[in-house]
Each structure stands twice: as structure tokens, then as C-alpha cells.
Design an enzyme around this catalytic site. Structure first.
Site, PDB file in Angstrom:
ATOM      1  N   TYR A   1       0.835  -1.207   0.000  1.00 20.66           N
ATOM      2  CA  TYR A   1       0.000   0.000   0.000  1.00 20.66           C
ATOM      3  C   TYR A   1       0.867   1.253   0.000  1.00 20.66           C
ATOM      4  O   TYR A   1       0.645   2.179  -0.780  1.00 20.66           O
ATOM      5  CB  TYR A   1      -0.903  -0.051   1.232  1.00 20.66           C
ATOM      6  CG  TYR A   1      -1.800   1.145   1.457  1.00 20.66           C
ATOM      7  CD1 TYR A   1      -2.966   1.305   0.714  1.00 20.66           C
ATOM      8  CD2 TYR A   1      -1.504   2.092   2.444  1.00 20.66           C
ATOM      9  CE1 TYR A   1      -3.807   2.391   0.942  1.00 20.66           C
ATOM     10  CE2 TYR A   1      -2.334   3.174   2.678  1.00 20.66           C
ATOM     11  CZ  TYR A   1      -3.493   3.313   1.928  1.00 20.66           C
ATOM     12  OH  TYR A   1      -4.321   4.391   2.157  1.00 20.66           O
TER      13      TYR A   1
ATOM     14  N   LYS B   1       1.057   4.174  -2.821  1.00 15.03           N
ATOM     15  CA  LYS B   1       0.668   5.551  -2.491  1.00 15.03           C
ATOM     16  C   LYS B   1       1.839   6.522  -2.676  1.00 15.03           C
ATOM     17  O   LYS B   1       1.637   7.685  -3.013  1.00 15.03           O
ATOM     18  CB  LYS B   1       0.139   5.624  -1.048  1.00 15.03           C
ATOM     19  CG  LYS B   1      -1.238   4.969  -0.853  1.00 15.03           C
ATOM     20  CD  LYS B   1      -2.334   5.627  -1.663  1.00 15.03           C
ATOM     21  CE  LYS B   1      -3.728   5.340  -1.144  1.00 15.03           C
ATOM     22  NZ  LYS B   1      -4.793   5.813  -2.059  1.00 15.03           N
TER      23      LYS B   1
HETATM   24  N1  NAD Z   1      -9.489   6.297   5.965  1.00 15.40           N
HETATM   25  C1  NAD Z   1      -8.228   6.659   6.104  1.00 15.40           C
HETATM   26  O1  NAD Z   1      -7.723   6.885   7.235  1.00 15.40           O
HETATM   27  C2  NAD Z   1      -7.338   6.831   4.910  1.00 15.40           C
HETATM   28  C3  NAD Z   1      -6.024   7.271   5.130  1.00 15.40           C
HETATM   29  C4  NAD Z   1      -5.195   7.459   4.045  1.00 15.40           C
HETATM   30  C5  NAD Z   1      -5.661   7.238   2.753  1.00 15.40           C
HETATM   31  N2  NAD Z   1      -6.943   6.794   2.567  1.00 15.40           N
HETATM   32  C6  NAD Z   1      -7.360   6.561   1.192  1.00 15.40           C
HETATM   33  O2  NAD Z   1      -8.593   7.194   0.958  1.00 15.40           O
HETATM   34  C7  NAD Z   1      -9.306   6.497  -0.069  1.00 15.40           C
HETATM   35  C8  NAD Z   1     -10.736   6.231   0.378  1.00 15.40           C
HETATM   36  O3  NAD Z   1     -10.726   5.351   1.507  1.00 15.40           O
HETATM   37  P1  NAD Z   1     -11.892   5.318   2.613  1.00 15.40           P
HETATM   38  O4  NAD Z   1     -11.218   5.419   3.924  1.00 15.40           O
HETATM   39  O5  NAD Z   1     -12.965   6.281   2.248  1.00 15.40           O
HETATM   40  O6  NAD Z   1     -12.379   3.810   2.439  1.00 15.40           O
HETATM   41  P2  NAD Z   1     -13.883   3.197   2.318  1.00 15.40           P
HETATM   42  O7  NAD Z   1     -13.695   1.721   2.346  1.00 15.40           O
HETATM   43  O8  NAD Z   1     -14.770   3.835   3.311  1.00 15.40           O
HETATM   44  O9  NAD Z   1     -14.349   3.680   0.879  1.00 15.40           O
HETATM   45  C9  NAD Z   1     -13.642   3.300  -0.284  1.00 15.40           C
HETATM   46  C10 NAD Z   1     -14.629   3.014  -1.398  1.00 15.40           C
HETATM   47  O10 NAD Z   1     -13.843   2.627  -2.556  1.00 15.40           O
HETATM   48  C11 NAD Z   1     -14.470   1.503  -3.143  1.00 15.40           C
HETATM   49  N3  NAD Z   1     -13.479   0.696  -3.864  1.00 15.40           N
HETATM   50  C12 NAD Z   1     -12.516  -0.112  -3.350  1.00 15.40           C
HETATM   51  N4  NAD Z   1     -11.843  -0.700  -4.329  1.00 15.40           N
HETATM   52  C13 NAD Z   1     -12.382  -0.282  -5.502  1.00 15.40           C
HETATM   53  C14 NAD Z   1     -12.145  -0.560  -6.847  1.00 15.40           C
HETATM   54  N5  NAD Z   1     -11.205  -1.436  -7.221  1.00 15.40           N
HETATM   55  N6  NAD Z   1     -12.893   0.064  -7.793  1.00 15.40           N
HETATM   56  C15 NAD Z   1     -13.864   0.944  -7.437  1.00 15.40           C
HETATM   57  N7  NAD Z   1     -14.163   1.221  -6.168  1.00 15.40           N
HETATM   58  C16 NAD Z   1     -13.427   0.624  -5.202  1.00 15.40           C
HETATM   59  C17 NAD Z   1     -15.071   0.714  -1.993  1.00 15.40           C
HETATM   60  O11 NAD Z   1     -16.109  -0.156  -2.429  1.00 15.40           O
HETATM   61  C18 NAD Z   1     -15.559   1.827  -1.081  1.00 15.40           C
HETATM   62  O12 NAD Z   1     -16.903   2.171  -1.340  1.00 15.40           O
HETATM   63  C19 NAD Z   1      -8.493   5.239  -0.370  1.00 15.40           C
HETATM   64  O13 NAD Z   1      -7.680   5.452  -1.507  1.00 15.40           O
HETATM   65  C20 NAD Z   1      -7.627   5.096   0.855  1.00 15.40           C
HETATM   66  O14 NAD Z   1      -6.439   4.378   0.611  1.00 15.40           O
HETATM   67  C21 NAD Z   1      -7.782   6.602   3.606  1.00 15.40           C
END
Ligand code: NAD
Length: 275
Positions: A165, A169
Site C-alpha cells: 500500500y 501511495k
Molecule cells: N481512511 C483513512 O484513514 C485513509 C487514510 C489514508 C488514505 N486513505 C485513502 O482514501 C481512499 C478512500 O478510503 P476510505 O477510507 O474512504 O475507504 P472506504 O472503504 O470507506 O471507501 C472506499 C470506497 O472505494 C471503493 N473501492 C474499493 N476498491 C475499488 C475498486 N477497485 N474500484 C472501485 N471502487 C473501489 C469501496 O467499495 C468503497 O466504497 C483510499 O484510496 C484510501 O487508501 C484513507
């Protein structure tokens, strides 16, 4: 009139969590949104929510890692809304292990969703953007377009258990800075937002039974040990994890006209957390 009135915004992974909040925020400022999610139900629900707000939306669901997805996604925006103004590469999930337990499949899956998919979407968008920008330049107009790639503090500083990951990123930052240089001539601002701890399905506290999410038929464990969440909250100067809406606001900064002269940057949205 919203600040993004009639702009066409594409947001991947916008059925839940941060992506959903981004789609709703952009729509609240007048953007028409192409929603996407791996799971059709939440994707369709967000598109319906945006229409109920009085803006317009379509859902182009499916995995961003599917061959052909990028052309389908970008093509739908151009065909339905005749524009392409904002692209937010947000879709993703985590699939963690220490390196000795990490399989090739696991490492590749993270590269596919967090790096290869954004690359393909941006490549598919290149030609329509070039054509729009050429017409605008000929008409003497300077129209700014926006790309926001979603990274993580794990990509900037590393995180134990996240070799795949964090590698993906981190690479997204390289893609961001390169496209900033390639697309300046088309007036595209290309930036990155790296999140710290945002409270979503990915970062929910693990209870007695660890939750799993279904990603294309694979059950992937998600969640964070409650002790680790408490320790992180103590390290965050603002004292807590962020909400999806606060995360979306940071992305909005890079989508708004106020960022027209900012490109190639990484904004950390983490409540002050510096590792
Ligand atoms: N939550 C955190 O603390 C955090 C921190 C750093 C980065 N991020 C990044 O933020 C982004 C959103 O994450 P989140 O926390 O909202 O997660 P989440 O699981 O709440 O939402 C992510 C959404 O993306 C969809 N998804 C996953 N894989 C997919 C694919 N291959 N094609 C289409 N849709 C897909 C999922 O079904 C989900 O609805 C991600 O890229 C994650 O890596 C999140």
C-alpha cells in the site's frame, strides 16, 4: 451559483467513505458528478442523492482495476455531460501483511488499485483534455482543470504492515508531479492529498471479530486495533481522527478556483500529524 457550477467531476470509489463525501461536496458547489464504486448499490445511491440535491450525476460502477474501465469512465463523462473538469482518484482499500507474509498477488493488487488505475484513468483523459484545452486556448480562454490523487501518510513516511500500500501511495506522488509538468500546458492543476487517520470503514476499530470487506470475491480484513487508534489519536495534535467530510474539504481546496496557481503539491490532511 456554486464555485463549481456545471463543472464535470469524476470521483472513483465514491459509494462510501471519503469518496462519497467528496462527490457530495463537489455536487453541493454545483458540479455534475460521475460516481463510481466497486459495489453498484452504494454507487447508485450516491448518484441518486446528488440528483435529489438538484445537481446531476451518473454512476459508472465496477472496479477501477478492470481492463477497459478507464475508457468507460472517462467516455461516460464526455458523452453524458460533454465535459471533463475534475478527476479525483480515490478508490482503494488496504490489504496488509508484514513483508515476509505478503504474497505477490497482495502486492500487485495494491499497485493495481492505487497506482495503475489512476494512471489508466489519467491516460484515458489526456486526449479529451487536450482537445478541450486547445479549443479554449483558440478562443482566448484560460480554463483550469483539476486532478486530485488520494495518497496517504503511509505513502510519505511508510507504515509497518503496508509495504504494498505505501509503495503504491508513494508512487502516486511521482505520477502527480510528472503530470503537473506534462499537463501545465493544458492548464491542469495536478495535486495530491495524503490523509492521516480518517474515520471510515477502512479504519474502524477491530472488535472481537475482525471485519472483512468483499473485494471482487476476496474477503479482505479491514480495521485497526483499538489500542493503535487510541495511540494515534494521542499523536494527532488536533486530538482525533478526521471525518469523511473534513477529508473531502481538503480535496475541495484543490478543486476550487482558489487553487488555480497551485500544482504538483501534496497536502497532508491529518489533523497536524507529522511522523
Ligand atoms: N481512511 C483513512 O484513514 C485513509 C487514510 C489514508 C488514505 N486513505 C485513502 O482514501 C481512499 C478512500 O478510503 P476510505 O477510507 O474512504 O475507504 P472506504 O472503504 O470507506 O471507501 C472506499 C470506497 O472505494 C471503493 N473501492 C474499493 N476498491 C475499488 C475498486 N477497485 N474500484 C472501485 N471502487 C473501489 C469501496 O467499495 C468503497 O466504497 C483510499 O484510496 C484510501 O487508501 C484513507
Amino acid at each position: 451559483m456554486g464555485k463549481l457550477q456545471d463543472k464535470v467531476a469524476l470521483v472513483t470509489g465514491s459509494g462510501r467513505g471519503i469518496g462519497r463525501a467528496i462527490a457530495l461536496k463537489l455536487a453541493s458547489e454545483g458540479a455534475r458528478v460521475v460516481v463510481n464504486d466497486l459495489d453498484p448499490e452504494p454507487g447508485d445511491a450516491v448518484a441518486a442523492e446528488i440528483k435529489a440535491m438538484g445537481s446531476d450525476a451518473i454512476a459508472v460502477n465496477g472496479s477501477v482495476s478492470e481492463p477497459g474501465f478507464a475508457d468507460r469512465f472517462v467516455g461516460a463523462a464526455v458523452e453524458k455531460f460533454r465535459g471533463l473538469d475534475i478527476i479525483v482518484n480515490n478508490a482503494g482499500y488496504t490489504w496488509d501483511s508484514t513483508i515476509q507474509k505478503m504474497t505477490d498477488e497482495q502486492f500487485q493488487a495494491m499497485l493495481d488499485v492505487h497506482l495503475v488505475a489512476p494512471f489508466r484513468i489519467l491516460r484515458a483523459a489526456a486526449e479529451p483534455i487536450r482537445i478541450f484545452a486547445k479549443k479554449e486556448a483558440e478562443a482566448g480562454q484560460e480554463v483550469f482543470r483539476k486532478v486530485v490523487n488520494i495518497s496517504s501518510i503511509a505513502g510519505l513516511y511508510g507504515n509497518a504492515g503496508q509495504a504494498s500500500y505505501s509503495s503504491a501511495k508513494a508512487s502516486l506522488v511521482g505520477l502527480t508531479r510528472t503530470l503537473c509538468k506534462e499537463w501545465g500546458r493544458y492548464k491542469v492543476n495536478v495535486n495530491c492529498v495524503a490523509f492521516g487517520l480518517i474515520n471510515t470503514r477502512l479504519t474502524q476499530p477491530i472488535e472481537a471479530q475482525q471485519k472483512t470487506i468483499d473485494v471482487a470475491g476476496r474477503d479482505i480484513k479491514v480495521g485497526v486495533q483499538p489500542q493503535l487508534l487510541d495511540a494515534m489519536a494521542r499523536m494527532i495534535p488536533l486530538g482525533r481522527g478526521g471525518t469523511p467530510e473534513e477529508a473531502a474539504d481538503a480535496v475541495y481546496l484543490f478543486c476550487s478556483p482558489e487553487s488555480n496557481y497551485v500544482s504538483g503539491q501534496v497536502l497532508v490532511c491529518g489533523g497536524g500529524l507529522i511522523l
